[in-house]
Design an enzyme around this catalytic site. Structure first.
Site, short mmCIF file in Angstrom:
data_model
loop_
_atom_site.label_atom_id
_atom_site.label_comp_id
_atom_site.label_asym_id
_atom_site.label_seq_id
_atom_site.Cartn_x
_atom_site.Cartn_y
_atom_site.Cartn_z
N ARG A 113 40.09 61.38 47.14
CA ARG A 113 41.32 61.38 47.92
C ARG A 113 42.57 60.89 47.19
NH1 ARG A 113 40.25 59.70 54.05
NH2 ARG A 113 38.35 60.91 53.84
N HIS A 116 45.60 31.83 39.48
CA HIS A 116 45.88 32.47 38.18
C HIS A 116 47.39 32.64 37.97
CE1 HIS A 116 41.51 34.03 37.64
NE2 HIS A 116 41.60 32.74 37.74
N SER A 158 43.34 39.39 37.04
CA SER A 158 43.07 38.81 38.36
C SER A 158 44.36 38.26 38.95
CB SER A 158 42.05 37.68 38.24
OG SER A 158 42.10 36.83 39.36
N ARG A 187 39.39 48.66 47.64
CA ARG A 187 40.81 48.93 47.83
C ARG A 187 41.60 47.66 48.19
NH1 ARG A 187 39.98 53.98 51.76
NH2 ARG A 187 38.82 52.31 52.74
N GLU A 230 42.43 35.72 32.62
CA GLU A 230 42.99 34.38 32.40
C GLU A 230 44.17 34.38 31.43
OE1 GLU A 230 40.03 31.51 31.36
OE2 GLU A 230 38.68 32.17 32.94
#
Ligand SMILES: Cc1ncc(COP(=O)(O)O)c(C=O)c1O
Length: 406
Positions: A232, A201, A196, A265, A175
């Site tokens: 990977r 936001h 986020s 992902r 935030e």
């Protein structure tokens, strides 16, 4: 006039918390269409790396790992600290009583012991006094502090206490992107921090999140935790070392899972959006900072509200302005005024999170009887309204007049 139409008109006039998906909405959507049409691969690839590199630079951290939400960032971070054995199942982790549910949920989901810490009504955040009070009763292994609504407590002092006592400090900065204390961006005071990119936001990738850190080992672990626990996305050297340590051959290395992970992902689409929206971050945070000071100067003159003191901070960027009334009657009075003037309001984040049904239903939290009276007050007598960067002069005037009113 039909009922449907009148609702639509009210909606259009409403000062909403979130008005658009992106800053520079139309241009961004057009660019997004072109990007999708011109791309061969839309699953995580080069755009993700590019956004991570640019975001790490903006935040002032060595490493950034993008995930699919701020909640995933929190869960990936706690899981990674467990994978590295920096924390364990018996760890006691302090958290801010006034926070969002998915700040604390990973602690419960992963079997750690969450310890609530009350906040100061001056800035809605945990301050060193609140922390020291809890430390008299419990020894903490970690502190997962929330920087709520663009503010922080005295994070510099908190960071010092944590260092002295060997408490791992991590920040939920979902935030408070862009806010700063002593010219240091929030999110840079501990081992790692989360962000986020949810649409409501500071900057939007529609959904998305990031973990930032300067610690290479944690970075590597986060890369594995983000994607199935496999290797990977690690450097070739690190992959070879893991294969050797675990006696894995080239063929089986493709599907070897070294540690506990998830699939968090992001996509090339959300990464592309991150790169595009990051171009506007200074504009977004500057206008939010300007609005914040306009609101705060007026609200602090009104005796019916608790004063918010951000004078210790060098930059405040919040996406909503919190108003805490002194008593129930005033709360009802101002809530009514805002609603009647068609301004969208919400409770202050998750309120006192220990009062939430999920928290009370969790067996091992039942024995916690910490008093978090300030977080409770913020929940009972408080609400927030928008601090969008695109608020018009008329909208700002309307809000300012309500803040002045008796
Ligand atoms: C403090 C805090 N942490 C974490 C989150 C979760 O972020 P996301 O909505 O991207 O999952 C939020 C969401 O609002 C939040 O306010």
């Amino acid at each position: 006039m039909s009922l449907k139409r009148s609702y639509m008109e009210i909606e259009l006039k409403m000062i909403k918390l979130v008005k658009s998906t992106f800053y520079n909405e139309i241009e961004t959507k057009k660019k997004l269409c072109d990007f999708i049409l011109g791309s061969k691969q839309l699953s995580m690839n080069q755009k993700c790396l590019e956004f991570e590199t640019k975001f790490a630079k903006y935040q002032g951290r060595k490493y950034a790992i993008m995930v699919n939400s701020g909640s995933s960032a929190n869960l990936a971070l706690i899981q990674s600290l467990l994978n590295l054995k920096i924390l364990n199942k018996k760890s006691k982790v302090g958290f801010s009583a006034l926070t969002w549910a998915t700040n604390i949920m990973p602690l419960i989901q992963l079997g750690l012991e969450p310890i609530p810490i009350d906040i100061s009504l001056k800035n809605l955040n945990v301050c060193s006094d609140n922390l020291l009070e809890v430390l008299e009763k419990v020894e903490l292994d970690a502190l997962f502090i929330t920087n709520l609504l663009g503010f922080c407590g005295n994070l510099d002092k908190i960071s010092e206490i944590c260092k002295k006592k060997g408490i791992v400090l991590i920040e939920d900065n979902c935030e408070s992107l862009g806010s700063a204390l002593n010219d240091v961006k929030l999110g840079n005071f501990g081992l790692a921090s989360t962000t986020s990119f949810y649409v409501g936001h500071h900057m939007s990738t529609i959904e998305g999140g990031m973990v930032c850190t300067d610690d290479k080992e944690l970075y590597d672990m986060l890369l594995m935790t983000r994607a199935h626990g496999w290797d990977r996305n690690l450097s070739q050297d690190k992959q070879k070392r893991l294969m050797k340590e675990n006696s894995v051959d080239d063929f089986h290395a493709k599907y070897t899972f070294y540690t506990l992970g998830y699939n968090f992902r992001p996509t090339e689409i959300t990464s592309f959006l991150g790169i595009e929206q990051l171009k506007f971050i200074e504009k977004i945070t500057n206008s939010r900072c300007k609005n914040f000071h306009k609101f705060n100067d007026i609200a602090n003159q009104n005796p019916h509200f608790h004063k918010l003191d951000a004078s210790h901070m060098s930059f405040v960027s919040n996406f909503a302005y919190p108003l805490i009334c002194k008593d129930h009657d005033k709360f009802e009075n101002y809530k009514k005024k805002f609603v009647e003037n068609n301004i969208e309001i919400r409770p202050i984040v998750g309120g006192s999170i220990i009062e939430q049904p999920f928290f009370k239903s969790y067996e091992s939290t039942k024995k916690i009887n910490f008093e978090c009276s300030n977080a409770k007050k913020a929940n009972m007598f408080g609400f927030y309204f928008t601090n969008r960067p695109d608020l018009t002069e008329d909208e700002l005037e309307l809000i300012k007049n309500l803040l002045r009113s008796d």
